[in-house]
Design an enzyme around this catalytic site. Sequence first.
Site, mmCIF file in Angstrom:
data_model
loop_
_atom_site.group_PDB
_atom_site.id
_atom_site.type_symbol
_atom_site.label_atom_id
_atom_site.label_comp_id
_atom_site.label_asym_id
_atom_site.label_seq_id
_atom_site.Cartn_x
_atom_site.Cartn_y
_atom_site.Cartn_z
ATOM 1 C CE LYS A 250 -3.908 -2.201 2.258
ATOM 2 N NZ LYS A 250 -4.463 -2.656 3.529
ATOM 3 C CD GLN B 93 -3.928 -4.391 6.533
ATOM 4 O OE1 GLN B 93 -3.947 -3.396 5.831
ATOM 5 N NE2 GLN B 93 -4.316 -5.574 6.089
ATOM 6 C CG ASP C 295 -10.679 -0.005 4.990
ATOM 7 O OD1 ASP C 295 -10.276 -0.524 3.940
ATOM 8 O OD2 ASP C 295 -10.042 -0.026 6.054
HETATM 9 N N1 GUN Z 1 -7.304 -6.441 6.074
HETATM 10 C C1 GUN Z 1 -7.546 -7.214 4.984
HETATM 11 N N2 GUN Z 1 -8.211 -6.509 4.041
HETATM 12 C C2 GUN Z 1 -8.398 -5.275 4.557
HETATM 13 C C3 GUN Z 1 -8.996 -4.106 4.049
HETATM 14 O O1 GUN Z 1 -9.536 -4.040 2.940
HETATM 15 N N3 GUN Z 1 -8.963 -3.027 4.883
HETATM 16 C C4 GUN Z 1 -8.410 -3.070 6.112
HETATM 17 N N4 GUN Z 1 -8.449 -1.964 6.854
HETATM 18 N N5 GUN Z 1 -7.835 -4.150 6.607
HETATM 19 C C5 GUN Z 1 -7.828 -5.241 5.826
#
Ligand code: GUN
Length: 292
Positions: free
Chosen positions: A53, A97, A120
Amino acid sequence: MATIIDGKAFSANLRAEIARKVEIVKQNHGLTPGLAVVLVGEDPASQVYVRSKGKQTAEAGMNSYEHKLDVETSQADLLALIDQLNNDPDVHGILVQLPLPKHIDEESVINSIRVEKDVDGFQLSDVGRVSIGAEGIVPCTPLGSMMMLKDQLGSLSGKRAIVVGRSNIVGKPMAALLLAESCTVTIAHSRTEDLPGECRRADIVVAAVGRPEMVKGDWIKPGATVIDVGINRIEKEDGGTRLVGDVEFKSASQVAGAITPVPGGVGPMTIACLLHNTLQQACRLNGVDVPE
Ligand code: GUN
């Protein structure tokens, strides 16, 4: 043999489009979108995602702020960091996350993010908007999956779709998005009777259960489009590991019309959609139109 939907190429195009738009908002408005990613603990898969990311955020011309916290971090300290990010004018998107360590209440943390900075789409107000088909931030994995489906099929109207898995992150929002495109939607889960039979009726199968290779080739209607959201690491005979989806790719790709591979399907689209959501929020927070 099915068409393999190339998520790597699709996401590279999408990221290039986003980078172009970021350059325009920088030039025209002096605005550099910024994404803060918060990781608590050292879950290996989460570390890999967070690294990707950060890298892709920077490559799109945005500012990336990474906050790595010790696994023992208290909920109060995490909330204090989110408060600081909520008030930082250079931060337009905040992603915490998941999963978080057990001693932290995920729902409280997610809902403490300022809604204008949520990228998200997990907050209750976003969930509400998606469920009534209103504008708003759409969770990244379902958004990326929908982009690939529409690119592959054009109109989805009238098609039978099944979503296998009812998670808040993928299954439920995916079903809402398919319904908004006028699909006839079934949401299947671990208690569904005759899951193979339900799948065989579907023109679109979205597998998001988190069980390696659960959906078999003979569950797929010939010519159907299969979106495999699963990312499961399994052991190989030689002791190493490999990634597989929730769909048994080898058999399903013999029957389907089109299918996403794992890796290289939905996964890369998710991060590209995160950048898309960050650009949206940066523009909205600053009263700037997202460039065409
Ligand atoms: N962990 C796995 N996928 C995601 C996601 O799309 N967003 C977040 N915040 N954590 C994750």
